[in-house]
Design a protein around this motif. Structure first.
Motif, PDB file in Angstrom:
ATOM      1  N   MET A   1      -9.919   9.534   5.299  1.00 47.92           N
ATOM      2  CA  MET A   1     -10.491   9.369   3.994  1.00 47.92           C
ATOM      3  C   MET A   1      -9.415   9.560   2.914  1.00 47.92           C
ATOM      4  N   ALA A   2      -8.609  10.590   3.099  1.00 44.04           N
ATOM      5  CA  ALA A   2      -7.531  10.843   2.134  1.00 44.04           C
ATOM      6  C   ALA A   2      -6.512   9.700   2.142  1.00 44.04           C
ATOM      7  N   PHE A   3      -6.195   9.193   3.330  1.00 48.97           N
ATOM      8  CA  PHE A   3      -5.259   8.076   3.403  1.00 48.97           C
ATOM      9  C   PHE A   3      -5.839   6.840   2.724  1.00 48.97           C
ATOM     10  N   THR A   4      -7.118   6.604   2.902  1.00 51.32           N
ATOM     11  CA  THR A   4      -7.758   5.449   2.267  1.00 51.32           C
ATOM     12  C   THR A   4      -7.665   5.553   0.751  1.00 51.32           C
ATOM     13  N   ALA A   5      -7.967   6.724   0.222  1.00 46.62           N
ATOM     14  CA  ALA A   5      -7.897   6.922  -1.228  1.00 46.62           C
ATOM     15  C   ALA A   5      -6.457   6.727  -1.716  1.00 46.62           C
ATOM     16  N   TRP A   6      -5.507   7.320  -1.002  1.00 51.05           N
ATOM     17  CA  TRP A   6      -4.110   7.164  -1.410  1.00 51.05           C
ATOM     18  C   TRP A   6      -3.670   5.702  -1.321  1.00 51.05           C
ATOM     19  N   SER A   7      -4.025   5.027  -0.234  1.00 54.85           N
ATOM     20  CA  SER A   7      -3.631   3.636  -0.040  1.00 54.85           C
ATOM     21  C   SER A   7      -4.216   2.737  -1.121  1.00 54.85           C
ATOM     22  N   GLU A   8      -5.467   2.947  -1.466  1.00 57.16           N
ATOM     23  CA  GLU A   8      -6.084   2.165  -2.541  1.00 57.16           C
ATOM     24  C   GLU A   8      -5.345   2.404  -3.861  1.00 57.16           C
ATOM     25  N   TRP A   9      -5.113   3.670  -4.190  1.00 52.49           N
ATOM     26  CA  TRP A   9      -4.408   3.997  -5.436  1.00 52.49           C
ATOM     27  C   TRP A   9      -3.011   3.369  -5.445  1.00 52.49           C
ATOM     28  N   TYR A  10      -2.282   3.554  -4.354  1.00 51.11           N
ATOM     29  CA  TYR A  10      -0.916   3.060  -4.268  1.00 51.11           C
ATOM     30  C   TYR A  10      -0.864   1.541  -4.413  1.00 51.11           C
ATOM     31  N   ASN A  11      -1.713   0.853  -3.669  1.00 59.26           N
ATOM     32  CA  ASN A  11      -1.672  -0.611  -3.676  1.00 59.26           C
ATOM     33  C   ASN A  11      -2.228  -1.230  -4.957  1.00 59.26           C
ATOM     34  N   VAL A  12      -3.116  -0.548  -5.637  1.00 58.86           N
ATOM     35  CA  VAL A  12      -3.670  -1.093  -6.885  1.00 58.86           C
ATOM     36  C   VAL A  12      -2.801  -0.718  -8.074  1.00 58.86           C
ATOM     37  N   TYR A  13      -2.499   0.573  -8.222  1.00 60.21           N
ATOM     38  CA  TYR A  13      -1.858   1.058  -9.436  1.00 60.21           C
ATOM     39  C   TYR A  13      -0.337   1.123  -9.356  1.00 60.21           C
ATOM     40  N   ARG A  14       0.194   1.340  -8.193  1.00 60.28           N
ATOM     41  CA  ARG A  14       1.640   1.507  -8.059  1.00 60.28           C
ATOM     42  C   ARG A  14       2.345   0.189  -7.719  1.00 60.28           C
ATOM     43  N   VAL A  15       1.889  -0.494  -6.671  1.00 60.02           N
ATOM     44  CA  VAL A  15       2.546  -1.699  -6.175  1.00 60.02           C
ATOM     45  C   VAL A  15       1.926  -2.963  -6.761  1.00 60.02           C
ATOM     46  N   GLY A  16       0.643  -2.936  -7.017  1.00 55.41           N
ATOM     47  CA  GLY A  16      -0.032  -4.106  -7.567  1.00 55.41           C
ATOM     48  C   GLY A  16      -0.349  -5.183  -6.541  1.00 55.41           C
ATOM     49  N   ASN A  17      -0.558  -4.793  -5.293  1.00 58.42           N
ATOM     50  CA  ASN A  17      -0.877  -5.759  -4.245  1.00 58.42           C
ATOM     51  C   ASN A  17      -2.248  -6.400  -4.458  1.00 58.42           C
ATOM     52  N   TRP A  18      -3.171  -5.666  -5.017  1.00 56.43           N
ATOM     53  CA  TRP A  18      -4.480  -6.208  -5.341  1.00 56.43           C
ATOM     54  C   TRP A  18      -5.041  -5.463  -6.531  1.00 56.43           C
ATOM     55  N   GLY A  19      -6.158  -5.930  -7.024  1.00 53.60           N
ATOM     56  CA  GLY A  19      -6.786  -5.294  -8.176  1.00 53.60           C
ATOM     57  C   GLY A  19      -8.286  -5.325  -8.047  1.00 53.60           C
ATOM     58  N   TYR A  20      -8.952  -4.622  -8.921  1.00 48.33           N
ATOM     59  CA  TYR A  20     -10.408  -4.550  -8.925  1.00 48.33           C
ATOM     60  C   TYR A  20     -10.947  -5.374 -10.091  1.00 48.33           C
ATOM     61  N   THR A  21     -12.108  -5.973  -9.876  1.00 51.54           N
ATOM     62  CA  THR A  21     -12.776  -6.650 -10.984  1.00 51.54           C
ATOM     63  C   THR A  21     -13.487  -5.608 -11.831  1.00 51.54           C
ATOM     64  N   ALA A  22     -13.900  -6.012 -13.015  1.00 52.17           N
ATOM     65  CA  ALA A  22     -14.593  -5.082 -13.915  1.00 52.17           C
ATOM     66  C   ALA A  22     -15.936  -4.638 -13.340  1.00 52.17           C
ATOM     67  N   SER A  23     -16.527  -5.455 -12.464  1.00 47.19           N
ATOM     68  CA  SER A  23     -17.836  -5.107 -11.900  1.00 47.19           C
ATOM     69  C   SER A  23     -17.749  -4.215 -10.654  1.00 47.19           C
ATOM     70  N   MET A  24     -16.548  -3.911 -10.180  1.00 43.09           N
ATOM     71  CA  MET A  24     -16.383  -3.086  -8.981  1.00 43.09           C
ATOM     72  C   MET A  24     -16.764  -1.639  -9.279  1.00 43.09           C
ATOM     73  N   PRO A  25     -17.727  -1.079  -8.523  1.00 42.01           N
ATOM     74  CA  PRO A  25     -18.052   0.338  -8.708  1.00 42.01           C
ATOM     75  C   PRO A  25     -16.872   1.206  -8.261  1.00 42.01           C
ATOM     76  N   MET A  26     -16.550   2.212  -9.073  1.00 43.97           N
ATOM     77  CA  MET A  26     -15.386   3.046  -8.757  1.00 43.97           C
ATOM     78  C   MET A  26     -15.737   4.521  -8.894  1.00 43.97           C
ATOM     79  N   ILE A  27     -14.995   5.321  -8.125  1.00 45.35           N
ATOM     80  CA  ILE A  27     -15.073   6.781  -8.199  1.00 45.35           C
ATOM     81  C   ILE A  27     -13.649   7.279  -8.366  1.00 45.35           C
ATOM     82  N   PHE A  28     -13.379   7.995  -9.436  1.00 44.53           N
ATOM     83  CA  PHE A  28     -12.043   8.530  -9.712  1.00 44.53           C
ATOM     84  C   PHE A  28     -10.971   7.440  -9.680  1.00 44.53           C
TER      85      PHE A  28
END
Length: 76
Positions: A1-28
């Motif tokens: 679970m921790a790896f998933t959260a880190w991987s999502e953060w890293y790939n979205v905010y740090r590397v920019g491999n993918w992104g979220y749409t405005a309609s995507m539900p998010m937690i933290f």
């Protein structure tokens, strides 16, 4: 679970491999769907394995081999 959260953060905010749409539900700042996948899928896989494991992987053979081994050990 921790790896998933880190991987999502890293790939979205740090590397920019993918992104979220405005309609995507998010937690933290992390998408809800990958987090739910890692909360739901592991228990489902464990239950499925326990139910189907003997059929798929032949655990009944292992039990019969143990019983045969125990029977031969008890003979003088």
């Amino acid at each position: 679970m921790a790896f998933t959260a880190w991987s999502e953060w890293y790939n979205v905010y740090r590397v920019g491999n993918w992104g979220y749409t405005a309609s995507m539900p998010m937690i933290f700042g992390i998408a809800l769907s990958p987090l739910l996948q890692w909360l739901i899928l592991p228990p489902v896989i464990v239950v499925a394995y326990r139910m189907l494991g003997s059929l798929l992987f032949g655990q009944h053979r292992l039990q019969s081999m143990i019983a045969t081994h125990d029977a031969t050990r008890s003979q003088p």
